[in-house]
Motif scaffolding. Structure first.
Motif, PDB file in Angstrom:
ATOM      1  N   GLY A   1       8.514 -16.338 -17.089  1.00 40.75           N
ATOM      2  CA  GLY A   1       9.791 -15.619 -17.062  1.00 40.75           C
ATOM      3  C   GLY A   1      10.563 -15.701 -15.765  1.00 40.75           C
TER       4      GLY A   1
ATOM      5  N   PRO B   1       7.876 -10.186 -17.426  1.00 43.35           N
ATOM      6  CA  PRO B   1       9.228 -10.625 -17.816  1.00 43.35           C
ATOM      7  C   PRO B   1       9.640 -10.022 -19.161  1.00 43.35           C
ATOM      8  CG  PRO B   1       7.629 -12.378 -18.254  1.00 43.35           C
ATOM      9  CD  PRO B   1       6.852 -11.236 -17.681  1.00 43.35           C
TER      10      PRO B   1
ATOM     11  N   ALA C   1      12.367  -9.383 -20.427  1.00 35.76           N
ATOM     12  CA  ALA C   1      13.508 -10.027 -21.101  1.00 35.76           C
ATOM     13  C   ALA C   1      13.047 -11.132 -22.050  1.00 35.76           C
ATOM     14  CB  ALA C   1      14.473 -10.596 -20.066  1.00 35.76           C
ATOM     15  N   ASN C   2      11.793 -11.617 -21.862  1.00 42.47           N
ATOM     16  CA  ASN C   2      11.294 -12.683 -22.744  1.00 42.47           C
ATOM     17  C   ASN C   2      10.445 -12.132 -23.878  1.00 42.47           C
ATOM     18  OD1 ASN C   2      12.480 -14.329 -20.924  1.00 42.47           O
ATOM     19  ND2 ASN C   2      10.651 -15.471 -20.355  1.00 42.47           N
TER      20      ASN C   2
ATOM     21  N   GLY D   1      13.913  -6.818 -13.388  1.00 43.00           N
ATOM     22  CA  GLY D   1      14.414  -7.874 -14.266  1.00 43.00           C
ATOM     23  C   GLY D   1      15.519  -8.583 -13.495  1.00 43.00           C
ATOM     24  N   TYR D   2      16.135  -9.553 -14.119  1.00 46.15           N
ATOM     25  CA  TYR D   2      17.172 -10.325 -13.424  1.00 46.15           C
ATOM     26  C   TYR D   2      18.563  -9.917 -13.882  1.00 46.15           C
ATOM     27  CZ  TYR D   2      13.077 -12.904 -12.088  1.00 46.15           C
ATOM     28  OH  TYR D   2      11.847 -13.225 -11.590  1.00 46.15           O
TER      29      TYR D   2
ATOM     30  N   THR E   1      21.347 -11.766 -16.994  1.00 45.28           N
ATOM     31  CA  THR E   1      20.723 -12.668 -17.985  1.00 45.28           C
ATOM     32  C   THR E   1      21.315 -12.429 -19.376  1.00 45.28           C
ATOM     33  OG1 THR E   1      18.902 -11.140 -18.258  1.00 45.28           O
ATOM     34  CG2 THR E   1      18.516 -12.994 -16.799  1.00 45.28           C
TER      35      THR E   1
ATOM     36  N   GLN F   1      16.539 -10.085 -26.877  1.00 48.03           N
ATOM     37  CA  GLN F   1      16.581  -9.565 -25.501  1.00 48.03           C
ATOM     38  C   GLN F   1      17.310  -8.218 -25.455  1.00 48.03           C
ATOM     39  OE1 GLN F   1      18.023 -12.080 -22.288  1.00 48.03           O
ATOM     40  NE2 GLN F   1      18.102 -10.311 -20.943  1.00 48.03           N
TER      41      GLN F   1
ATOM     42  N   GLY G   1      15.664  -4.811 -24.151  1.00 51.98           N
ATOM     43  CA  GLY G   1      16.363  -4.081 -23.080  1.00 51.98           C
ATOM     44  C   GLY G   1      16.590  -2.617 -23.463  1.00 51.98           C
TER      45      GLY G   1
ATOM     46  N   ALA H   1      18.117  -9.597  -8.606  1.00 55.23           N
ATOM     47  CA  ALA H   1      17.329  -8.755  -9.517  1.00 55.23           C
ATOM     48  C   ALA H   1      17.801  -7.305  -9.503  1.00 55.23           C
ATOM     49  CB  ALA H   1      15.868  -8.820  -9.096  1.00 55.23           C
TER      50      ALA H   1
END
Ligand SMILES: C[S@@+](CC[C@H](N)C(=O)[O-])C[C@H]1O[C@@H](n2cnc3c(N)ncnc32)[C@H](O)[C@@H]1O
Length: 231
Positions: free
Chosen positions: A35, A142, A144-145, A172-173, A176, A192, A196, A220
């Motif tokens: 991720g 990660p 988000a994945n 998280g980033y 994205t 995602q 989230g 991030a």
């Protein structure tokens, strides 16, 4: 006569370069679980280690969990904030990363100081089971994945092993979702968004602070959460 050769010594820089190489290779092979494209920056590590530093009781040692320790980029910074008596479980599912981390515990100058108080576990964090308890959890997973169900299972696990009053910091980033809205297949964007929302649900209940760390690749966000003393 030729001058005697100095033995080759692994420097911190050599070690970081090897970690970055391993990280990128694993990111290509296992992007869903990894991720990220690069290990976290020290700035992100310091922000994640906030509650190892800011303690409610400065005299009481902490039990710490780092989930998704990777090649130890954040672990090294956490190590700087640890004090005598603190212990840490470094959990990492990827055997290549876990093996490297275990090796680093004895050889890396930033990690060898906590070698006696740290344990590397090569497993999924939820496989740590119920017989553990932590004052501070730092999550590098990660989300988000992951699917919403996977995120919910992990968040429930974190809160089941976090002691009342304990803190969880996760990251998280930035952006994205916006990028995926443009370039990703619709199902991936929706997956995602759903995972989230699960994080948001927990943040709405237990959030105690949020930060942005621009000095990271990619930049991030961090959420800090606290388990209430009474549920
Ligand atoms: C975004 S990387 C973070 C690595 C490192 N903490 C850093 O900041 O550079 C996520 C890491 O979590 C690990 N991981 C993914 N799912 C996991 C799980 N369920 N349990 C434990 N580790 C997991 C991956 O193998 C990967 O090393």
């Amino acid at each position: 006569m030729a001058a005697p050769q100095k033995p080759l010594q692994s420097t911190g820089i050599d070690s970081r370069l090897r970690d970055a190489g391993l990280f990128v290779r694993q990111a290509v092979r296992t992007f869903r679980a990894t991720g990220a494209v690069a290990p976290s920056s020290r700035a992100l590590g310091h922000a994640l280690a906030r509650f190892v530093d800011e303690r409610e009781d400065p005299t009481a040692p902490l039990t710490i969990l780092e989930a998704g320790a990777g090649t130890g980029a954040v672990s090294r910074v956490i190590a700087q904030h640890m004090r005598a008596g603190d212990t840490i479980d470094l959990v990492e599912s990827n055997p290549e990363f876990a093996g490297r981390l275990a090796e680093q515990l004895t050889s890396d100058p930033d990690l060898s100081g906590i070698a006696d108080s740290a344990t590397v576990h090569q497993k999924l964090v939820t496989d740590m089971g119920p017989d553990v308890s932590y004052d501070v959890i730092i999550s590098g997973l990660p989300f988000a994945n992951f699917t919403a169900e996977e995120v919910r299972e992990i968040m429930e696990y974190y809160f089941s092993v976090l002691r009342p009053g304990g803190r969880l910091s996760l990251f998280g980033y930035l952006y994205t979702k916006q990028v995926k809205a443009v370039i990703a297949p619709r199902e991936d964007f929706l997956r995602q968004a759903r995972s989230g929302w699960v994080v948001e649900e927990w943040v709405n209940r237990y959030g105690v602070g949020t930060e942005r760390v621009l000095a990271n690749l990619p930049p991030a966000w961090i959420q800090h959460l606290r388990r209430p003393t009474e549920d």
